[in-house]
Enzyme design. Structure first.
Site, PDB file in Angstrom:
ATOM      1  N   ASP A  12     -22.910  -9.947  -2.824  1.00 17.45           N
ATOM      2  CA  ASP A  12     -23.135  -9.685  -4.241  1.00 17.45           C
ATOM      3  C   ASP A  12     -21.770  -9.659  -4.907  1.00 17.45           C
ATOM      4  O   ASP A  12     -20.732  -9.671  -4.231  1.00 17.45           O
ATOM      5  CB  ASP A  12     -23.876  -8.365  -4.435  1.00 17.45           C
ATOM      6  CG  ASP A  12     -24.322  -8.127  -5.874  1.00 17.45           C
ATOM      7  OD1 ASP A  12     -24.320  -9.086  -6.670  1.00 17.45           O
ATOM      8  OD2 ASP A  12     -24.677  -6.981  -6.203  1.00 17.45           O
ATOM      9  N   SER A  13     -21.773  -9.592  -6.228  1.00 21.54           N
ATOM     10  CA  SER A  13     -20.507  -9.536  -6.951  1.00 21.54           C
ATOM     11  C   SER A  13     -19.854  -8.164  -6.849  1.00 21.54           C
ATOM     12  O   SER A  13     -18.656  -8.035  -7.119  1.00 21.54           O
ATOM     13  CB  SER A  13     -20.725  -9.882  -8.431  1.00 21.54           C
ATOM     14  OG  SER A  13     -21.624  -8.971  -9.018  1.00 21.54           O
ATOM     15  N   CYS A  75     -27.595 -11.116  -5.280  1.00 23.17           N
ATOM     16  CA  CYS A  75     -27.051 -11.139  -6.638  1.00 23.17           C
ATOM     17  C   CYS A  75     -28.032 -11.937  -7.481  1.00 23.17           C
ATOM     18  O   CYS A  75     -28.307 -13.101  -7.184  1.00 23.17           O
ATOM     19  CB  CYS A  75     -25.672 -11.789  -6.655  1.00 23.17           C
ATOM     20  SG  CYS A  75     -24.989 -12.081  -8.297  1.00 23.17           S
ATOM     21  N   GLU A 151     -20.906   0.664 -11.640  1.00 23.17           N
ATOM     22  CA  GLU A 151     -19.645   0.530 -10.907  1.00 23.17           C
ATOM     23  C   GLU A 151     -18.728   1.727 -11.169  1.00 23.17           C
ATOM     24  O   GLU A 151     -17.940   2.124 -10.308  1.00 23.17           O
ATOM     25  CB  GLU A 151     -18.937  -0.766 -11.308  1.00 23.17           C
ATOM     26  CG  GLU A 151     -19.704  -2.047 -11.012  1.00 23.17           C
ATOM     27  CD  GLU A 151     -19.661  -2.447  -9.553  1.00 23.17           C
ATOM     28  OE1 GLU A 151     -18.967  -1.780  -8.765  1.00 23.17           O
ATOM     29  OE2 GLU A 151     -20.332  -3.434  -9.195  1.00 23.17           O
ATOM     30  N   CYS A 183     -31.471  -7.039 -11.606  1.00 20.74           N
ATOM     31  CA  CYS A 183     -30.087  -6.955 -11.127  1.00 20.74           C
ATOM     32  C   CYS A 183     -30.074  -5.892 -10.048  1.00 20.74           C
ATOM     33  O   CYS A 183     -30.663  -4.818 -10.222  1.00 20.74           O
ATOM     34  CB  CYS A 183     -29.142  -6.572 -12.268  1.00 20.74           C
ATOM     35  SG  CYS A 183     -27.429  -6.283 -11.752  1.00 20.74           S
ATOM     36  N   HIS A 185     -27.886  -3.923  -9.133  1.00 21.35           N
ATOM     37  CA  HIS A 185     -27.247  -2.667  -9.530  1.00 21.35           C
ATOM     38  C   HIS A 185     -28.254  -1.695 -10.146  1.00 21.35           C
ATOM     39  O   HIS A 185     -28.065  -0.479 -10.071  1.00 21.35           O
ATOM     40  CB  HIS A 185     -26.153  -2.925 -10.566  1.00 21.35           C
ATOM     41  CG  HIS A 185     -24.904  -3.537 -10.030  1.00 21.35           C
ATOM     42  ND1 HIS A 185     -24.840  -4.837  -9.616  1.00 21.35           N
ATOM     43  CD2 HIS A 185     -23.656  -3.025  -9.873  1.00 21.35           C
ATOM     44  CE1 HIS A 185     -23.607  -5.112  -9.213  1.00 21.35           C
ATOM     45  NE2 HIS A 185     -22.873  -4.023  -9.361  1.00 21.35           N
TER      46      HIS A 185
END
Length: 280
Positions: A12-13, A75, A151, A183, A185
């Site tokens: 993933d990013s 992702c 993040e 997403c 996240h």
């Protein structure tokens, strides 16, 4: 070897793809996992298709050099914009199709999708949902501030609740009955999302849906709960990280996390001396 648990590569990013890792750990506790967070180049969600494809292929190559038996593109942006063009030798899956399938199964009439700008702009979720059930209404909303908030570790911050409410207001006003978290996240924000949406909206987590699909596919392909060549482990790589990433990783996985800083373009996969970052 078939009959043993596989080595699964996941990328993933950033840290969000660890929600997929957590799902895989619950379903395949004997499997070992290599996770790559491309933190030096995040976010992917604001970048062009060409750039996302280039970054994603580099990540795939890094993991395949480590002989993974299967690979998950954890992702949503990369799944929407690059998955079909990636050169991957191992069996592989993205997170988009499993998430869309789960949303269709849960919905009665109207699905809301929240995702990054690139994922929404690609129209990939809407297309996947309409292929499965063209009768369903689909409304999408890009939420570019949510990934940085995760993040930053601000999942329960008051400002996060205000931003989530602002993003969801038009979807709720349209009467969605299902909200697809487009997403990886976003499951970190499940608590605030549930509070804002209320009990009449079903949340669908693409990370859990992906974990279920990968388990089914691997078992169908001959992988079992048999012993692997060693104890199951999760090894975390990041292209740029610090203690904050490691702490978030520990929260998601529920176990201590040590990150290895790497350069994905180097065959050895190390940056300098391969510095490690721990949660302590």
């Amino acid at each position: 070897m078939r009959g043993a648990q596989p080595l699964i590569g996941v990328f993933d990013s950033g840290v969000g793809g660890l929600t997929v890792v957590a799902a895989l750990r619950r379903r395949l506790p004997g499997a070992s996992i290599l996770y790559l967070g491309d933190t030096a180049r995040l976010p992917y969600g604001t970048k062009s298709r060409r750039t996302v494809l280039r970054y994603s292929q580099t990540n795939v190559d890094f993991l395949e050099r480590r002989k993974v038996d299967a690979l998950v593109v954890a992702c949503n942006t990369a799944s929407a914009m690059a998955l079909d063009e990636l050169i991957v030798l191992a069996p592989h899956w993205g997170v988009l199709e499993p998430g869309a399938s789960a949303a269709v199964a849960a919905a009665s009439r109207h699905i809301g999708v929240i995702a990054t700008e690139s994922t929404v702009g690609s129209g990939a979720y809407e297309e996947a949902i309409r292929r499965l059930d063209p009768r369903l209404r689909v409304s999408q909303r890009s939420c570019p501030l949510l990934v940085p908030l995760v993040e930053e570790g601000w999942e329960e911050d008051e400002i996060t609740g205000s931003i989530v409410a602002r993003y969801l207001e038009p979807l709720l006003a349209e009467g969605i009955d299902t909200l697809l978290l487009g997403c990886t996240h976003y499951p970190m924000l499940r608590g605030v999302l549930e509070r804002v949406c209320g009990p009449d909206v079903t949340l669908v987590d693409s990370a859990e849906s992906t974990g279920a699909l990968v388990e089914r596919e691997l078992r169908a392909g001959g992988w079992t709960d048999g012993p692997g060549p060693g104890p199951a482990s999760v090894r975390l790589f990041a292209t740029d990280a610090g203690p904050r990433f490691a702490k978030l990783a520990e929260r998601i996985l529920g176990e201590p996390a040590t990150l290895e800083w790497i350069d994905v373009n180097e065959p050895a996969g190390t940056l300098g001396s391969g510095e490690e970052v721990e949660t302590s």
